[in-house]
Write a protein that holds these residues in place. Sequence first.
Motif, short mmCIF file in Angstrom:
data_model
loop_
_atom_site.label_atom_id
_atom_site.label_comp_id
_atom_site.label_asym_id
_atom_site.label_seq_id
_atom_site.Cartn_x
_atom_site.Cartn_y
_atom_site.Cartn_z
N TYR A 6 0.84 -1.20 0.00
CA TYR A 6 0.00 0.00 0.00
C TYR A 6 0.87 1.24 0.00
CZ TYR A 6 -3.79 -3.21 0.81
OH TYR A 6 -4.69 -4.23 0.66
N THR A 7 1.39 1.55 -1.17
CA THR A 7 2.27 2.71 -1.34
C THR A 7 1.44 4.00 -1.33
OG1 THR A 7 2.08 2.66 -3.74
CG2 THR A 7 3.86 1.34 -2.74
N ARG A 8 2.12 5.09 -1.22
CA ARG A 8 1.47 6.40 -1.30
C ARG A 8 0.74 6.54 -2.64
NH1 ARG A 8 5.21 11.07 0.23
NH2 ARG A 8 5.00 9.89 2.13
N ASP A 9 1.33 6.03 -3.72
CA ASP A 9 0.69 6.13 -5.04
C ASP A 9 -0.58 5.30 -5.11
OD1 ASP A 9 2.54 7.91 -6.22
OD2 ASP A 9 3.93 6.26 -6.59
N ILE A 10 -0.56 4.09 -4.53
CA ILE A 10 -1.77 3.25 -4.50
C ILE A 10 -2.87 3.95 -3.71
CG2 ILE A 10 -2.75 1.13 -3.49
CD1 ILE A 10 -1.40 0.60 -6.15
N LEU A 11 -2.52 4.49 -2.56
CA LEU A 11 -3.51 5.17 -1.73
C LEU A 11 -4.04 6.44 -2.40
CD1 LEU A 11 -1.86 4.64 1.75
CD2 LEU A 11 -3.74 3.34 0.72
N ARG A 12 -3.18 7.14 -3.12
CA ARG A 12 -3.60 8.34 -3.86
C ARG A 12 -4.60 7.96 -4.94
NH1 ARG A 12 -2.07 9.82 -8.60
NH2 ARG A 12 -0.18 8.57 -8.56
N LEU A 13 -4.29 6.89 -5.68
CA LEU A 13 -5.21 6.42 -6.71
C LEU A 13 -6.54 5.96 -6.11
CD1 LEU A 13 -2.74 4.44 -8.99
CD2 LEU A 13 -4.13 6.41 -9.69
N ALA A 14 -6.45 5.26 -4.98
CA ALA A 14 -7.65 4.69 -4.35
C ALA A 14 -8.68 5.75 -3.99
CB ALA A 14 -7.26 3.89 -3.11
N VAL A 15 -8.23 6.95 -3.70
CA VAL A 15 -9.17 8.02 -3.33
C VAL A 15 -9.46 8.98 -4.47
CG1 VAL A 15 -8.58 7.90 -0.88
CG2 VAL A 15 -7.36 9.51 -2.36
N SER A 16 -9.05 8.62 -5.68
CA SER A 16 -9.25 9.54 -6.81
C SER A 16 -9.91 8.86 -8.00
CB SER A 16 -7.91 10.13 -7.23
OG SER A 16 -7.05 9.10 -7.70
N ILE A 17 -10.89 8.02 -7.74
CA ILE A 17 -11.57 7.29 -8.82
C ILE A 17 -12.50 8.25 -9.57
CG2 ILE A 17 -13.08 5.37 -9.41
CD1 ILE A 17 -12.31 4.14 -6.66
N PRO A 18 -12.28 8.44 -10.87
CA PRO A 18 -13.19 9.29 -11.64
C PRO A 18 -14.48 8.53 -12.00
CG PRO A 18 -11.40 8.53 -13.04
CD PRO A 18 -11.14 8.01 -11.64
N HIS A 19 -15.49 9.25 -12.40
CA HIS A 19 -16.76 8.68 -12.90
C HIS A 19 -17.51 7.89 -11.83
CE1 HIS A 19 -15.25 9.94 -16.78
NE2 HIS A 19 -14.20 9.16 -16.64
N GLN A 20 -17.41 8.33 -10.57
CA GLN A 20 -18.07 7.62 -9.48
C GLN A 20 -19.52 8.07 -9.33
OE1 GLN A 20 -16.11 6.23 -5.80
NE2 GLN A 20 -14.71 7.91 -6.28
N SER A 21 -20.32 7.69 -10.26
CA SER A 21 -21.76 7.91 -10.17
C SER A 21 -22.42 6.97 -11.15
CB SER A 21 -22.12 9.37 -10.47
OG SER A 21 -21.74 9.69 -11.80
N ARG A 22 -23.63 6.59 -10.84
CA ARG A 22 -24.37 5.70 -11.73
C ARG A 22 -24.92 6.52 -12.89
NH1 ARG A 22 -25.99 0.86 -9.52
NH2 ARG A 22 -26.25 0.39 -11.73
N LEU A 23 -25.06 5.88 -14.05
CA LEU A 23 -25.61 6.55 -15.22
C LEU A 23 -27.08 6.20 -15.39
CD1 LEU A 23 -22.85 5.88 -17.93
CD2 LEU A 23 -23.12 7.90 -16.48
#
Length: 146
Positions: A6-23
């Motif tokens: 669980y690197t800083r980069d993995i954690l950064r990505l984990a909290v920055s997911i784009p398109h987080q909403s249902r269509l």
Amino acid sequence: MSEALYTRDILRLAVSIPHQSRLDKADGTAEARSRTCGSRVTADIKLSDDRSISELGIEVNACALGQASAAIMATEAIGKSEEEIAKTRQQLADFLRGVEHSPGEWMNMNHLVAAKEHVGRHAAILLPYDAILAAFEAAAKKDEAA
């Protein structure tokens, strides 16, 4: 000694997911679940005339690695065809199994390298791709029924 998982980069990505909403009115919708860890990804896609993804909506309930993988996939998915998503998923799966030397060419895929040694996390990493591919399949079935 192995790399930190669980690197800083993995954690950064984990909290920055784009398109987080249902269509609304998605062309294809699917949910993928991991029996191994209980992670879940729901994907909604809208397709353009050339059958590539024009809009994406995802809902992710997964560990940090699954979330990071979803962020990588969601960042790259718009404009991609089912074949391109399937090819990327296969290369990532082959890398995790030790068959490929690289996890893939998409931006940030290199951050998943440390997860190769953690077989129990592989299903969560592949889950976003499985959900998108299942959404493509749902869209095809919807088209056939119409």
